[in-house]
Design a protein around this motif. Structure first.
Motif, PDB file in Angstrom:
ATOM      1  N   SER A   1       0.803  -1.224   0.000  1.00 54.60           N
ATOM      2  CA  SER A   1       0.000   0.000   0.000  1.00 54.60           C
ATOM      3  C   SER A   1       0.830   1.265   0.000  1.00 54.60           C
TER       4      SER A   1
ATOM      5  N   HIS B   1      -1.169  -7.039  -0.672  1.00 55.67           N
ATOM      6  CA  HIS B   1      -1.344  -7.264   0.767  1.00 55.67           C
ATOM      7  C   HIS B   1      -1.097  -5.954   1.514  1.00 55.67           C
TER       8      HIS B   1
ATOM      9  N   LEU C   1       1.666  -9.616   9.286  1.00 55.21           N
ATOM     10  CA  LEU C   1       2.613 -10.674   8.924  1.00 55.21           C
ATOM     11  C   LEU C   1       3.527 -11.054  10.092  1.00 55.21           C
TER      12      LEU C   1
ATOM     13  N   ASN D   1       7.988  -8.023   0.590  1.00 60.97           N
ATOM     14  CA  ASN D   1       8.473  -6.646   0.759  1.00 60.97           C
ATOM     15  C   ASN D   1       8.242  -6.092   2.165  1.00 60.97           C
TER      16      ASN D   1
ATOM     17  N   ILE E   1       9.713  -3.850   8.968  1.00 56.33           N
ATOM     18  CA  ILE E   1       9.781  -2.700   9.883  1.00 56.33           C
ATOM     19  C   ILE E   1      11.242  -2.405  10.218  1.00 56.33           C
TER      20      ILE E   1
ATOM     21  N   SER F   1      15.464  -7.232   0.875  1.00 58.10           N
ATOM     22  CA  SER F   1      16.474  -7.274   1.925  1.00 58.10           C
ATOM     23  C   SER F   1      16.881  -5.830   2.237  1.00 58.10           C
TER      24      SER F   1
ATOM     25  N   LYS G   1      17.766  -8.775   8.030  1.00 59.64           N
ATOM     26  CA  LYS G   1      17.971  -8.620   6.586  1.00 59.64           C
ATOM     27  C   LYS G   1      19.098  -9.537   6.104  1.00 59.64           C
TER      28      LYS G   1
ATOM     29  N   TYR H   1      19.412   3.608   1.546  1.00 56.13           N
ATOM     30  CA  TYR H   1      18.372   4.446   2.140  1.00 56.13           C
ATOM     31  C   TYR H   1      17.347   4.844   1.074  1.00 56.13           C
TER      32      TYR H   1
HETATM   33  P1  NAD Z   1       7.283   1.513   4.540  1.00 55.69           P
HETATM   34  O1  NAD Z   1       7.282   1.679   6.007  1.00 55.69           O
HETATM   35  O2  NAD Z   1       6.756   2.595   3.685  1.00 55.69           O
HETATM   36  O3  NAD Z   1       6.554   0.167   4.104  1.00 55.69           O
HETATM   37  C1  NAD Z   1       6.617  -1.001   4.889  1.00 55.69           C
HETATM   38  C2  NAD Z   1       5.438  -1.871   4.515  1.00 55.69           C
HETATM   39  O4  NAD Z   1       5.474  -3.038   5.360  1.00 55.69           O
HETATM   40  C3  NAD Z   1       4.108  -1.163   4.757  1.00 55.69           C
HETATM   41  O5  NAD Z   1       3.226  -1.443   3.697  1.00 55.69           O
HETATM   42  C4  NAD Z   1       3.612  -1.783   6.047  1.00 55.69           C
HETATM   43  O6  NAD Z   1       2.215  -1.822   6.160  1.00 55.69           O
HETATM   44  C5  NAD Z   1       4.186  -3.198   5.925  1.00 55.69           C
HETATM   45  N1  NAD Z   1       4.279  -3.818   7.252  1.00 55.69           N
HETATM   46  C6  NAD Z   1       4.987  -3.401   8.308  1.00 55.69           C
HETATM   47  N2  NAD Z   1       4.743  -4.189   9.363  1.00 55.69           N
HETATM   48  C7  NAD Z   1       3.854  -5.132   8.950  1.00 55.69           C
HETATM   49  C8  NAD Z   1       3.202  -6.218   9.587  1.00 55.69           C
HETATM   50  N3  NAD Z   1       3.390  -6.523  10.874  1.00 55.69           N
HETATM   51  N4  NAD Z   1       2.345  -6.962   8.857  1.00 55.69           N
HETATM   52  C9  NAD Z   1       2.127  -6.674   7.563  1.00 55.69           C
HETATM   53  N5  NAD Z   1       2.707  -5.673   6.902  1.00 55.69           N
HETATM   54  C10 NAD Z   1       3.561  -4.902   7.607  1.00 55.69           C
HETATM   55  O7  NAD Z   1       8.813   1.224   4.188  1.00 55.69           O
HETATM   56  P2  NAD Z   1       9.570   0.816   2.842  1.00 55.69           P
HETATM   57  O8  NAD Z   1      10.806   1.622   2.833  1.00 55.69           O
HETATM   58  O9  NAD Z   1       8.662   0.838   1.672  1.00 55.69           O
HETATM   59  O10 NAD Z   1       9.988  -0.688   3.199  1.00 55.69           O
HETATM   60  C11 NAD Z   1       9.711  -1.793   2.375  1.00 55.69           C
HETATM   61  C12 NAD Z   1      10.813  -2.823   2.555  1.00 55.69           C
HETATM   62  O11 NAD Z   1      12.051  -2.252   2.146  1.00 55.69           O
HETATM   63  C13 NAD Z   1      11.016  -3.279   3.996  1.00 55.69           C
HETATM   64  O12 NAD Z   1      11.255  -4.663   4.021  1.00 55.69           O
HETATM   65  C14 NAD Z   1      12.267  -2.529   4.411  1.00 55.69           C
HETATM   66  O13 NAD Z   1      12.965  -3.183   5.442  1.00 55.69           O
HETATM   67  C15 NAD Z   1      13.040  -2.500   3.119  1.00 55.69           C
HETATM   68  N6  NAD Z   1      14.060  -1.466   3.046  1.00 55.69           N
HETATM   69  C16 NAD Z   1      13.755  -0.154   3.210  1.00 55.69           C
HETATM   70  C17 NAD Z   1      14.766   0.791   3.162  1.00 55.69           C
HETATM   71  C18 NAD Z   1      14.495   2.257   3.353  1.00 55.69           C
HETATM   72  O14 NAD Z   1      15.456   3.034   3.513  1.00 55.69           O
HETATM   73  N7  NAD Z   1      13.253   2.714   3.346  1.00 55.69           N
HETATM   74  C19 NAD Z   1      16.099   0.393   2.941  1.00 55.69           C
HETATM   75  C20 NAD Z   1      16.359  -0.961   2.758  1.00 55.69           C
HETATM   76  C21 NAD Z   1      15.342  -1.876   2.823  1.00 55.69           C
END
Ligand code: NAD
Length: 244
Positions: A15, A36, A62, A86, A89, A135, A154, A182
């Protein structure tokens, strides 16, 4: 452009942020999206409207095996071409002051969750299908700031990626990961609201900007494409040269 017409992708955490960009990118290539979401139905509906074609919404925490199994029960019999793990947290776990609740939440959401989702999805995933795990470079390098458990989950995702690639090779299912640096999403918005932190992060990016969700989505789309047919067990940095 290659078409994913006739294929179906399940994207967790679709989302917002990276997941939303992945949904839009795969849908743009023609995939039907099963999006999802965790709790924000309005955001999921907004993402579905932006995708602009048939999208199915499914909800689950999840971090809960019961909710994951209920979600797959609700999905019923269907065939998947792509599973994109994907959701995740990013929470601090400073040594000396981390509670069991926070530690459990990170491990449950970032590690046990994708493991269980994948286990439940495997009977639905077609032979020759693709799994892409999200990851992080934080699983590959030390990062200051007391988020070691995040990095550990990760690194574990990368380990699952390599092991599943071998375990699922007999079914010709390809398993890869993307490891963003990031990315400017809700996950990091508080962190980067401090200009000093933002500038410091920017200085470490040779390409002069942080990662955008769309940068990650492009690599996910490649890993789902015919062009990636001989790539499996890999974690690909999408970090603009900040981690090499
Ligand atoms: P975001 O916070 O915008 O999105 C995270 C998503 O995970 C959201 O849709 C949220 O609803 C879902 N989520 C969190 N906890 C959940 C739970 N308990 N059950 C179901 N869904 C859950 O952040 P993002 O940056 O889009 O992150 C997406 C992925 O990318 C994550 O795995 C994150 O670790 C990874 N990531 C992010 C970054 C960054 O800098 N933003 C860097 C490396 C990796």
């Amino acid at each position: 452009m290659e078409t994913l017409e006739g294929t179906t992708a399940l994207v967790t955490g679709g989302s917002r942020g990276i997941g939303r960009a992945v949904c839009l990118r795969l849908a743009n290539d023609g995939a039907k999206i099963i999006l999802h979401y965790h709790s924000n139905r309005a955001a999921a509906e907004e993402a579905a409207a932006a995708i602009g074609r048939e999208v199915r919404l499914v909800r689950a925490d999840l971090g809960s095996i019961d909710e994951i199994e209920a979600m797959f029960g609700e999905l019923g019999p269907l065939k998947l071409d792509f599973l994109i793990n994907n959701a995740g947290i990013w929470k601090g776990t400073p040594m000396g002051s981390t509670t069991a609740a926070v530690a459990g939440q990170i491990i449950d959401t970032n590690l046990k969750g994708p493991f269980w989702v994948t286990q439940c999805a495997l009977p639905l995933l077609k032979d020759g299908g693709r799994i892409v795990n999200v990851s992080s470079v934080a699983g590959r390098i030390g990062v200051a700031g007391g988020r070691s458990l995040y990095g550990a989950t990760k690194a574990a995702i990368d380990a699952l990626t390599r092991n599943w690639a071998l375990e699922l090779a007999p079914r010709k299912i390809l398993v890869n990961a993307v490891a963003p640096g990031y990315v400017t999403t809700d996950m990091t918005s508080d962190y980067f609201s401090d200009p000093a932190i933002f500038e410091n992060a920017l200085r470490r990016h040779p390409l002069g900007r942080l990662t955008a969700p769309e940068d990650v989505a492009e690599v996910v789309a490649f890993l789902c494409s015919e062009g990636a047919r001989y790539v499996t067990g890999q974690s690909i940095n999408v970090s603009g040269g900040s981690v090499i």
